[in-house]
Enzyme design. Sequence first.
Site, PDB file in Angstrom:
ATOM      1  N   PHE A 150       1.190  -1.043   0.137  1.00  0.00           N
ATOM      2  CA  PHE A 150       0.032   0.233  -0.019  1.00  0.00           C
ATOM      3  C   PHE A 150       0.665   1.121  -0.122  1.00  0.00           C
ATOM      4  O   PHE A 150       0.665   2.513   1.132  1.00  0.00           O
ATOM      5  CB  PHE A 150      -1.200  -0.405   0.991  1.00  0.00           C
ATOM      6  CG  PHE A 150      -1.912  -1.267   1.113  1.00  0.00           C
ATOM      7  CD1 PHE A 150      -3.215  -0.900   0.515  1.00  0.00           C
ATOM      8  CD2 PHE A 150      -1.195  -2.314   2.214  1.00  0.00           C
ATOM      9  CE1 PHE A 150      -3.441  -2.413   0.951  1.00  0.00           C
ATOM     10  CE2 PHE A 150      -2.353  -3.950   2.376  1.00  0.00           C
ATOM     11  CZ  PHE A 150      -3.438  -3.565   0.927  1.00  0.00           C
ATOM     12  N   GLU A 153       3.746   6.520  -4.042  1.00  0.00           N
ATOM     13  CA  GLU A 153       4.963   7.168  -4.271  1.00  0.00           C
ATOM     14  C   GLU A 153       4.854   8.377  -3.708  1.00  0.00           C
ATOM     15  O   GLU A 153       4.814   9.920  -3.474  1.00  0.00           O
ATOM     16  CB  GLU A 153       4.941   7.720  -6.059  1.00  0.00           C
ATOM     17  CG  GLU A 153       5.163   5.648  -6.880  1.00  0.00           C
ATOM     18  CD  GLU A 153       5.508   6.326  -8.188  1.00  0.00           C
ATOM     19  OE1 GLU A 153       6.061   6.726  -8.322  1.00  0.00           O
ATOM     20  OE2 GLU A 153       5.014   5.619  -8.441  1.00  0.00           O
ATOM     21  N   PHE A 250      -8.071  12.631  -0.876  1.00  0.00           N
ATOM     22  CA  PHE A 250      -8.970  13.046  -2.007  1.00  0.00           C
ATOM     23  C   PHE A 250      -9.500  13.248  -2.188  1.00  0.00           C
ATOM     24  O   PHE A 250     -10.231  12.860  -3.508  1.00  0.00           O
ATOM     25  CB  PHE A 250      -8.559  11.224  -2.184  1.00  0.00           C
ATOM     26  CG  PHE A 250      -7.048  10.777  -1.968  1.00  0.00           C
ATOM     27  CD1 PHE A 250      -6.706   9.446  -3.452  1.00  0.00           C
ATOM     28  CD2 PHE A 250      -6.632  10.322  -1.203  1.00  0.00           C
ATOM     29  CE1 PHE A 250      -5.908   8.968  -3.492  1.00  0.00           C
ATOM     30  CE2 PHE A 250      -5.681   8.957  -0.964  1.00  0.00           C
ATOM     31  CZ  PHE A 250      -4.999   8.616  -2.157  1.00  0.00           C
ATOM     32  N   GLY A 254      -8.929  18.201  -9.509  1.00  0.00           N
ATOM     33  CA  GLY A 254      -7.803  18.954 -10.554  1.00  0.00           C
ATOM     34  C   GLY A 254      -7.746  18.324 -12.266  1.00  0.00           C
ATOM     35  O   GLY A 254      -8.949  17.903 -12.671  1.00  0.00           O
ATOM     36  N   CYS A 261      -0.083   3.032 -10.958  1.00  0.00           N
ATOM     37  CA  CYS A 261      -1.325   1.975 -10.199  1.00  0.00           C
ATOM     38  C   CYS A 261      -2.342   2.533 -10.544  1.00  0.00           C
ATOM     39  O   CYS A 261      -3.267   1.320 -11.669  1.00  0.00           O
ATOM     40  CB  CYS A 261      -0.950   2.539  -8.775  1.00  0.00           C
ATOM     41  SG  CYS A 261       1.155   1.465  -7.931  1.00  0.00           S
ATOM     42  N   LYS A 264      -4.572   1.623 -13.901  1.00  0.00           N
ATOM     43  CA  LYS A 264      -3.988   0.234 -14.711  1.00  0.00           C
ATOM     44  C   LYS A 264      -5.118  -0.744 -13.649  1.00  0.00           C
ATOM     45  O   LYS A 264      -5.360  -1.901 -13.625  1.00  0.00           O
ATOM     46  CB  LYS A 264      -3.138  -0.310 -15.461  1.00  0.00           C
ATOM     47  CG  LYS A 264      -2.050  -0.602 -13.850  1.00  0.00           C
ATOM     48  CD  LYS A 264      -1.590  -1.714 -12.851  1.00  0.00           C
ATOM     49  CE  LYS A 264      -0.737  -2.093 -12.499  1.00  0.00           C
ATOM     50  NZ  LYS A 264      -0.870  -2.553 -11.383  1.00  0.00           N
ATOM     51  N   LYS A 324       2.632  13.202  -9.618  1.00  0.00           N
ATOM     52  CA  LYS A 324       2.457  13.588  -8.692  1.00  0.00           C
ATOM     53  C   LYS A 324       3.814  14.692  -8.449  1.00  0.00           C
ATOM     54  O   LYS A 324       4.592  13.656  -8.242  1.00  0.00           O
ATOM     55  CB  LYS A 324       1.933  12.596  -7.405  1.00  0.00           C
ATOM     56  CG  LYS A 324       3.019  11.260  -7.032  1.00  0.00           C
ATOM     57  CD  LYS A 324       2.370  10.470  -6.240  1.00  0.00           C
ATOM     58  CE  LYS A 324       2.165  10.730  -5.024  1.00  0.00           C
ATOM     59  NZ  LYS A 324       1.782  10.064  -3.542  1.00  0.00           N
TER      60      LYS A 324
END
Length: 439
Positions: A150, A153, A250, A254, A261, A264, A324
Site C-alpha cells: 500500500f 510514491e 482525495f 484538478g 497503479c 491500470k 504527482k
Amino acid sequence: MRMTVIGTGYVGTVHAVCMAEIGHEVLGIDIDHDRIATLAAGRAPIREAGLDELLARTVASGRLRFSTSLAEGADFARTHFVCVGTPQRPDSKAADLRYIDAVTDELARHLRPGSLVVGKSTVPVGTAARLGRRLAEVARDTEVAWNPEFLREGSAVEDTMRPERIVVGVSSPHAEATLRAVYESLLRAGAAFFSTDPATAELVKVAANSFLATKISFINAMAEVCDAAGADVTVLARAIGADSRIGNRFLEPGLGFGGSCFPKDIRAFAARAEELGAGESVAFLHEVDRINIHQRQRTVTRARQLTGGSFAGRRVAVLGASFKPGSDDVRDSPALAVAAALHQQGATVRVHDPQALDNARAALPDLTYALDIPKVCEGADLVLHLTSWPEYRDIDPAALATMVHTPLLLDARNSLDAQPWRAAGWALHALGRPMGGTS
C-alpha cells in the site's frame, strides 16, 4: 530471517531495502544486470525520500545483497517475495501476468521443500490460487501467500517502515507465522495486522485503489458541474469533506490521477470482475476511468480557449511533468499528457519539473525542458500549473509577471493561492472555480 525479493522495480527496491533496515538478511534478484549493478553499488535507480540513505547503509552492512540468479535465491532463503510488474495488457484492459508467471515457473525449479512464495504485486483475484497450483506441479511442500503493498510514491519508505496496516492472505498457520515473524518489529510498533485468505488479500488492494480513484473522479465531476453553475469546487470539497463520513482526503479537484497503479489497477479489476460474472457490480469503474481521462481533455480545451482558440504560434510554459509531487515517475502522467497534446496542436511547449525532467525527456523528447522556472516561462503566452510541487506555491507572482509575454495562468491542480497572483496582475483560471473567486 533470510528472504529474497524478486523484482527490483519500485515496490521491490523499497521492500528489499526496508526489510534489510529492520534487520533481515535480504537478497534482491532481477534479470536487469545494469539495475542490479547499480543497486549493489548502493545507488537507488528511483527517487524516493529516504531511500538512498537506507540503501547505502544496508548494502554496507552486508544485510542486503543483489543477484541475477533465482537458483542462488532459492538456495539462500525459504521465504521469497515476488514484486514483478503486472502492467495492463496491450490488447485489453486486463492485467498482463506474463512476468509473474515466468518468475513462478523458473523459481519452482529451484525451490527447497518448505518454501513460501509471497506475492506483493497487484494482481487479479484468483492469481494466488492459480500460481499455487502451478507451483505444486513442480515443487513439493511449497506454498503461495499474498501480501499486497500500500505504498504511495514519494512516501514509500515511510509507508513500509510505519505502515497503517499489513494484510496477508494465507492458507496455513505456517504461512501466517512466517509473515508475522517477517513483520514482527512493525507489528510491535502498532501496525494493524489482517490475516485472511489469499483471494481477500488480493481484493483488498484493488478495492482500496478503486475507492480512492472514485473519490478523485467524483470531485472532478463536481468541478465540471461547478464550472457550468458558476460555483466554487474548492469550497464545495472542503464543506463535504468536513463530514466525518466522507473526509477530505482525495477530494482535491484538478487534473486527475495517473501513475503506474490507479489507472491500470481499476481497469484490471473491472476486467477480472467481468470474467467472474460480476462486471455489473463494478461497472461504475469504467465511468471513474472516463472522468479521469476527461480531465486531461478539459484542461487542454480550457487552455486553448484562453489562448484565443488556437495554440498555433503560442508559447506555453508547463509547470510539472511527474504524475504527482515527490516523485520522478512520469508513467501515465496527466501533466505530460497535457503537455504532449498542446505540442501536437501547435504550441511551443517548455516544461519544468524539480525531479522528473530526465524521465520526461526520455518519454517526450520533442518538448523543451529546463530546471529554471523563469527560463521556462520567459515569453510565455500561457502558464499551466499541472503538478502540485511545493516549489510552485513559493513562486513570486510579481517577479514572474515580468518574464512572461502575457500574465495568464491556468491552475489545473487548484492548489495555488489565487490572491497574490491576481494582485500581481495575473489572470488566474482554475478548473471548477469562478474567475472572480479568491480561494
